[in-house]
Scaffold this active site. Structure first.
Site, short mmCIF file in Angstrom:
data_model
loop_
_atom_site.label_atom_id
_atom_site.label_comp_id
_atom_site.label_asym_id
_atom_site.label_seq_id
_atom_site.Cartn_x
_atom_site.Cartn_y
_atom_site.Cartn_z
CD GLU A 182 -3.26 -0.65 0.19
OE1 GLU A 182 -2.83 1.54 -0.30
OE2 GLU A 182 -4.03 -1.77 0.59
CG ASP B 270 -5.99 0.88 -5.52
OD1 ASP B 270 -6.54 0.09 -5.95
OD2 ASP B 270 -4.98 0.37 -4.58
ZN LIG Z 1 -5.75 -1.19 -3.94
#
Ligand SMILES: [Zn+2]
Length: 247
Positions: free
Chosen positions: A95, A147
């Site tokens: 992340e 994303d």
């Molecule tokens: Zn994601």
């Protein structure tokens, strides 16, 4: 030679065993879509949230480890790549802190990209992850996830030896069936779908977000066609080599 970043241990309870013998051959990059890295850390360590990743990279370059690499972290959700629907079992998830499209999407700072680069370098040294399997969440969950988004600099990362990027692709005019075939070769879930199919359109947007981010505002043109052709040709070559080497 990049030195691996100092990793801050911040264990999350959100993980499980990997299937026995499952290869770790995908590196999956996300953005957090949250204003502060600390909030993302809290969420990924909250048992009720049922989400996690192996690492979190802050905008200031700090790196936290939440899940050991030999464990299965919970970051991909419903996803698919090159015939596989259990992406968590075979991937390392990172992340990258960014407010995302929900809270003011902004460029990823250099210090964050440098930390990410050295983290990825270490991961690639520990696991047999080919360049064409360094992916974004949007690649494995098109239509559902966007994303790390069009501001993420895949080109720069590839220039540092992480991920696949074609050099100077020649512009090409592709027919819809060629586009579908190329997307399928790259690994997107196309099945036998035609380009009019919403799933195929989502895959094309995911491709453009990753490999032609500057094209997102423009109609599909010969530049996108050329990049698509070049990426699929590079991946075809990688697979052929792998088959030859693997027997
Ligand atoms: Zn994601």
């Amino acid at each position: 030679m990049t030195v691996e970043p100092t990793v801050i241990e911040h264990p999350s309870p959100n993980h499980g065993p990997r299937p026995v013998g499952a290869p770790i051959d995908i590196l999956l990059l996300h953005y957090t879509d949250m204003t502060r890295a600390e909030d993302a850390l809290d969420r990924m360590c909250d048992p009720a949230a049922q989400v996690s990743a192996h690492y979190l990279v802050g905008e200031d370059g700090r790196v936290w480890r939440m899940v050991a690499e030999d464990r299965r972290a919970w970051h991909a959700g419903v996803s698919w790549w090159d015939g596989d629907s259990d992406i968590n079992s075979r991937s390392i998830g990172i992340e990258i802190s960014n407010p995302g499209h929900s809270h003011g999407y902004r460029p990823f700072p250099d210090v964050q990209m440098s930390a990410l680069e050295s983290l990825c370098r270490g991961i690639l040294a520990r696991h047999p992850i080919p360049a064409n399997r360094v992916l974004g969440h949007s690649d494995v969950s098109p239509g559902r996830k966007i994303d790390p988004g069009h501001l993420f600099d895949w080109h720069w990362l590839a220039s540092r030896g992480i991920g696949l990027w074609p050099t100077d692709p020649a512009p090409a005019t592709l027919q819809p069936e060629d586009i579908a075939a190329a997307l399928g070769t790259i690994g997107y879930r196309i099945g036998g779908a035609e380009m009019a199919d919403p799933a195929a359109q989502s895959a094309l947007w995911a491709f453009r977000r990753h490999w032609c981010p500057q094209s997102l505002k423009h109609p599909l043109d010969r530049h996108v066609g050329g990049v698509l052709k070049a990426v699929s040709a590079a991946i075809k070559k990688t697979r052929k080599n792998r088959c030859t080497l693997g027997g």
